[in-house]
Write a protein that holds these residues in place. Structure first.
Motif, short mmCIF file in Angstrom:
data_model
loop_
_atom_site.label_atom_id
_atom_site.label_comp_id
_atom_site.label_asym_id
_atom_site.label_seq_id
_atom_site.Cartn_x
_atom_site.Cartn_y
_atom_site.Cartn_z
N GLU A 2 0.83 -1.20 0.00
CA GLU A 2 0.00 0.00 0.00
C GLU A 2 0.87 1.25 0.00
O GLU A 2 1.98 1.26 0.54
N LEU A 3 0.35 2.29 -0.60
CA LEU A 3 0.94 3.62 -0.52
C LEU A 3 0.03 4.43 0.39
O LEU A 3 -1.14 4.65 0.09
N ILE A 4 0.57 4.87 1.53
CA ILE A 4 -0.25 5.57 2.52
C ILE A 4 0.26 7.00 2.65
O ILE A 4 1.41 7.24 3.05
N ILE A 5 -0.60 7.96 2.31
CA ILE A 5 -0.28 9.39 2.34
C ILE A 5 -1.05 10.01 3.49
O ILE A 5 -2.28 9.91 3.56
N LYS A 6 -0.34 10.68 4.39
CA LYS A 6 -0.99 11.28 5.56
C LYS A 6 -0.61 12.75 5.70
O LYS A 6 0.58 13.09 5.72
N ASN A 7 -1.62 13.59 5.77
CA ASN A 7 -1.46 15.02 6.11
C ASN A 7 -0.40 15.72 5.27
O ASN A 7 0.37 16.55 5.77
N LEU A 8 -0.37 15.40 3.97
CA LEU A 8 0.67 15.94 3.09
C LEU A 8 0.35 17.39 2.73
O LEU A 8 -0.77 17.70 2.30
N ASP A 9 1.33 18.27 2.90
CA ASP A 9 1.11 19.69 2.69
C ASP A 9 2.28 20.28 1.90
O ASP A 9 3.45 19.94 2.15
N LYS A 10 1.93 21.15 0.94
CA LYS A 10 2.97 21.83 0.14
C LYS A 10 2.45 23.20 -0.28
O LYS A 10 1.40 23.31 -0.91
N LEU A 19 -0.80 21.48 -2.13
CA LEU A 19 -1.29 20.29 -1.44
C LEU A 19 -1.74 20.71 -0.05
O LEU A 19 -0.95 21.26 0.71
N ASN A 20 -3.00 20.43 0.26
CA ASN A 20 -3.59 20.92 1.51
C ASN A 20 -4.12 19.74 2.33
O ASN A 20 -5.23 19.28 2.13
N ASN A 21 -3.25 19.23 3.22
CA ASN A 21 -3.63 18.15 4.13
C ASN A 21 -4.19 16.94 3.37
O ASN A 21 -5.29 16.45 3.64
N VAL A 22 -3.42 16.43 2.41
CA VAL A 22 -3.84 15.32 1.56
C VAL A 22 -3.68 14.00 2.30
O VAL A 22 -2.60 13.69 2.82
N ASN A 23 -4.77 13.21 2.35
CA ASN A 23 -4.76 11.88 2.94
C ASN A 23 -5.33 10.88 1.94
O ASN A 23 -6.48 11.02 1.51
N LEU A 24 -4.54 9.87 1.58
CA LEU A 24 -4.97 8.85 0.63
C LEU A 24 -4.34 7.52 0.99
O LEU A 24 -3.18 7.47 1.43
N THR A 25 -5.08 6.44 0.79
CA THR A 25 -4.52 5.09 0.87
C THR A 25 -4.74 4.42 -0.48
O THR A 25 -5.87 4.30 -0.95
#
Length: 289
Positions: A2-10, A19-25
């Motif tokens: 799995e690729l787990i993206i948590k609270n990604l911001d740029k 990127l505004n608080n991106v969360n994806l699994t």
């Protein structure tokens, strides 16, 4: 895996919050990342491909820390950007050989065997001695997929891959991507709704750096089921309908606008439209669902 993206911001220096608080699994298979131009899709792809840093958040590919262990990511990554350059007079087979060397494949026999398999896979073996710069758009995109697959990557990222392809090349490209997605995480970033519907079972819709929806494509369709109505109107009438109804899209059919309107109840003079991802896309962008 799995690729787990948590609270990604740029946020860029010009103030754009890409990127505004991106969360994806994202699991093995085809994952569609859908959004208008400027939504933040390319910023996310570049971050996952280790081409830029995030301001905060975390990304894990299995047990690999994507943001802090870039070399490990690059060993298992295949990346096809929106546009990629090639050396003007270099043949496909020579360019593949150079790229394989850069990825650490030092054994010449192993490289030759792998390159042959990949160019056959994308139906370019007969053109292997031609310069990639001379390829058509579709051939170049298929070469892009071949170089993506060097080393049997665990994560493949393709950014706006079918823009400018004719229908035949587009279908060939679809087939290759679908086959790859059987055993690999493949992220397809696009603004073309049809690409996502035909290829992906999982998807996300993003706009202005924010995830508006993430989940199964069938679940996305349920969000607009029985809530979209359509009607043909005259061009002169169109502004009136746009003022009085939640018109989420309009397109010319036989020279006459066909409008799709969002409503929780039936509308007199309108027919119920069969739900599609394009309606979901526009309804999400307009914050109607």
């Amino acid at each position: 895996m799995e690729l787990i993206i948590k609270n990604l911001d740029k946020k860029y220096g010009n103030g754009v919050h890409a990127l505004n608080n991106v969360n994806l699994t994202i699991k093995t298979g085809m994952f569609g990342l859908l959004g208008p131009n400027g939504a933040g899709k390319s910023s996310l792809m570049r971050t996952l491909a280790t081409l830029q840093d995030a301001d905060s958040g975390s990304v894990m590919l299995g047990d690999i820390d994507v943001l802090n262990n870039k070399e490990a990511v690059r060993k298992v990554l295949g990346y096809l950007p929106q546009e990629f350059g090639v050396y003007p007079r270099t043949s496909a087979v020579d360019l593949m050989d150079n790229l394989a060397l850069l990825k650490g494949f030092e054994n010449k026999t192993d490289r030759k065997e792998m390159i042959e398999q990949l160019l056959v896979k994308v139906n370019l073996w007969d053109h292997r001695k031609n310069a990639v710069a001379s390829y058509s758009g579709g051939m170049r995109q298929r070469f892009g997929i071949a170089q993506c697959l060097i080393g049997n990557p665990k994560l493949v990222i393709v950014d706006e891959p079918t823009a400018g392809l004719d229908p035949g090349e587009r279908n060939r490209f679809y087939n290759i991507l679908s086959e790859i997605g059987e055993n690999t995480i493949v992220i397809l970033s696009t603004h073309i709704v049809q690409d996502v519907r035909e290829l992906c079972t999982q998807m996300a819709i993003v706009d202005k750096g924010t995830v508006l929806f993430s989940g199964n494509t069938d679940d996305a369709l349920l969000e607009v089921k029985d809530k979209v109505w359509e009607k043909k109107v005259s061009k002169l009438e169109l502004p009136k309908y746009q003022e009085n109804y939640e018109v989420i899209s309009n397109k010319l059919v036989g020279g006459q606008p066909l409008i799709h309107v969002f409503s929780n109840q039936s509308l007199e003079g309108f027919a119920k439209a069969e739900e599609n991802l394009e309606d979901v896309f526009f309804a999400k962008l307009n914050q109607l669902v």
